[in-house]
Scaffold this motif. Structure first.
Motif, short mmCIF file in Angstrom:
data_model
loop_
_atom_site.label_atom_id
_atom_site.label_comp_id
_atom_site.label_asym_id
_atom_site.label_seq_id
_atom_site.Cartn_x
_atom_site.Cartn_y
_atom_site.Cartn_z
N LEU A 32 11.28 -1.57 3.29
CA LEU A 32 11.19 -2.21 1.98
C LEU A 32 10.64 -1.27 0.91
N ALA A 33 9.80 -0.34 1.35
CA ALA A 33 9.28 0.66 0.41
C ALA A 33 10.31 1.74 0.10
N GLY A 34 11.44 1.71 0.81
CA GLY A 34 12.49 2.68 0.58
C GLY A 34 12.42 3.89 1.49
N ALA A 35 11.44 3.94 2.37
CA ALA A 35 11.24 5.08 3.26
C ALA A 35 11.90 4.82 4.62
N LEU A 36 11.86 5.83 5.49
CA LEU A 36 12.45 5.75 6.82
C LEU A 36 11.36 5.65 7.88
N PRO A 37 11.34 4.58 8.70
CA PRO A 37 10.37 4.53 9.79
C PRO A 37 10.74 5.50 10.91
N VAL A 38 9.76 6.29 11.35
CA VAL A 38 9.93 7.23 12.45
C VAL A 38 9.00 6.78 13.57
N PHE A 39 9.54 6.56 14.76
CA PHE A 39 8.75 5.99 15.84
C PHE A 39 8.10 7.06 16.70
N ALA A 40 6.81 6.86 16.98
CA ALA A 40 6.06 7.75 17.86
C ALA A 40 5.55 6.95 19.05
N ASP A 41 5.28 7.64 20.14
CA ASP A 41 4.88 6.98 21.38
C ASP A 41 3.42 6.54 21.33
N ILE A 42 3.04 5.72 22.31
CA ILE A 42 1.70 5.15 22.37
C ILE A 42 0.86 5.78 23.48
N ASP A 43 -0.43 5.59 23.37
CA ASP A 43 -1.36 5.91 24.46
C ASP A 43 -1.25 4.79 25.49
N PRO A 44 -1.10 5.09 26.78
CA PRO A 44 -0.89 4.04 27.77
C PRO A 44 -2.11 3.16 28.04
N LEU A 45 -3.29 3.60 27.61
CA LEU A 45 -4.50 2.79 27.81
C LEU A 45 -4.78 1.87 26.64
N THR A 46 -4.61 2.37 25.42
CA THR A 46 -4.94 1.56 24.24
C THR A 46 -3.74 0.83 23.66
N MET A 68 0.84 -1.21 0.00
CA MET A 68 0.00 0.00 0.00
C MET A 68 0.87 1.26 0.00
N LEU A 69 1.99 1.20 0.72
CA LEU A 69 2.89 2.36 0.73
C LEU A 69 3.44 2.62 -0.67
N ARG A 70 3.90 1.58 -1.32
CA ARG A 70 4.44 1.74 -2.66
C ARG A 70 3.37 2.24 -3.63
N ALA A 71 2.16 1.67 -3.52
CA ALA A 71 1.07 2.06 -4.42
C ALA A 71 0.73 3.53 -4.25
N ALA A 72 0.94 4.06 -3.03
CA ALA A 72 0.65 5.48 -2.76
C ALA A 72 1.82 6.38 -3.13
N GLY A 73 2.90 5.78 -3.63
CA GLY A 73 4.05 6.59 -4.04
C GLY A 73 5.02 6.91 -2.94
N VAL A 74 4.90 6.23 -1.79
CA VAL A 74 5.83 6.46 -0.67
C VAL A 74 7.12 5.72 -0.98
N GLY A 75 8.26 6.41 -0.84
CA GLY A 75 9.52 5.77 -1.16
C GLY A 75 10.72 6.51 -0.61
N VAL A 76 11.81 6.47 -1.34
CA VAL A 76 13.07 7.04 -0.90
C VAL A 76 12.91 8.53 -0.59
N GLY A 77 13.43 8.93 0.58
CA GLY A 77 13.34 10.32 1.00
C GLY A 77 12.14 10.63 1.86
N ASP A 78 11.20 9.69 1.94
CA ASP A 78 9.99 9.88 2.75
C ASP A 78 10.17 9.29 4.15
N GLU A 79 9.39 9.83 5.09
CA GLU A 79 9.32 9.28 6.44
C GLU A 79 7.91 8.76 6.68
N VAL A 80 7.83 7.65 7.40
CA VAL A 80 6.54 7.05 7.76
C VAL A 80 6.51 6.86 9.26
N ILE A 81 5.52 7.44 9.92
CA ILE A 81 5.41 7.37 11.37
C ILE A 81 4.73 6.07 11.78
#
Length: 220
Positions: free
Chosen positions: A29-43, A1-14
């Protein structure tokens, strides 16, 4: 789905760091960079405020993972995506038949009412209890791990749902502050809540957990 949407090299995905390494791997694998965000402690799902703080000019998408039978705040996350022009993708869990979910909820309600010394899960927003995840608070010792070993010694088949957050793994190691993710990884424990459990088995779970309450006393 990321590739189909055009997400790739130079992009960040949260993405969340609490849970599936496969999500971060898919971003890579899509060529983008994973960026980690924190979670809600309840969900245990992505926190909207944390996601917004992680947005940069290179952000292209957010991958929302619904966790343990609880749903992320997808409405607010989609609104955030619209504000910042981000693709918002969802990864859900395979849903059990309705009658099985109803039985899980009954067993979860029993545990909610009977358990002492652990923090029971928040049951809001139509929780389906794919996993019944409690908190075993730490106090400087690996209390959750000691608690889990003791439960297994009493015949309770418990498991640690997320042993290592993705941002701690060598291939994805990041210098990032994710306090809720870190705490959840250290404290969470999944107890049995399967529809097949008998009343006697449920009583054994409660008896074993409550007998170990001393492990949770604050250190002095």
């Amino acid at each position: 789905m990321l590739r189909a949407a055009g997400v790739g090299v130079g992009d960040e995905v949260i993405v969340p760091a609490f849970g599936n390494v496969e999500v971060a791997e898919a971003v890579t694998l899509a060529g983008a960079l994973p960026v980690f965000a924190d979670i809600d402690p309840l969900t245990y799902c992505l926190d909207v405020t944390a996601v917004e703080a992680a947005v940069t000019a290179r952000s292209a998408a957010v991958v929302v993972v619904h966790r343990f039978g609880r749903w992320a705040d997808i409405r607010q996350l989609r609104e955030l995506g619209q504000r910042h022009g981000l693709l918002v993708l969802e990864q859900g869990e395979s849903e059990a038949p309705y009658d099985e979910i109803a039985q899980r909820r009954q067993r979860a309600a029993y545990l909610d009412a009977k358990l002492r010394g652990v923090r029971t899960p928040d049951g809001g927003d139509g929780h389906t209890y794919q996993q019944y995840v409690v908190r075993v608070p730490g106090n400087g010792r690996p209390d959750r791990d000691a608690f889990a070993r003791a439960l297994r010694g009493r015949g309770v088949d418990c498991r640690v749902p997320v042993k290592t957050p993705v941002h701690r793994l060598p291939e994805f190691r990041r210098c990032v502050s994710l306090p809720q993710t870190e705490t959840a990884a250290d404290e969470t424990l999944a107890l049995p809540v399967d529809a097949s459990l008998t009343k006697r088995e449920m009583q054994r779970i409660v008896s074993a957990c409550n007998a170990l309450g001393g492990l949770l006393q604050a250190a002095f």
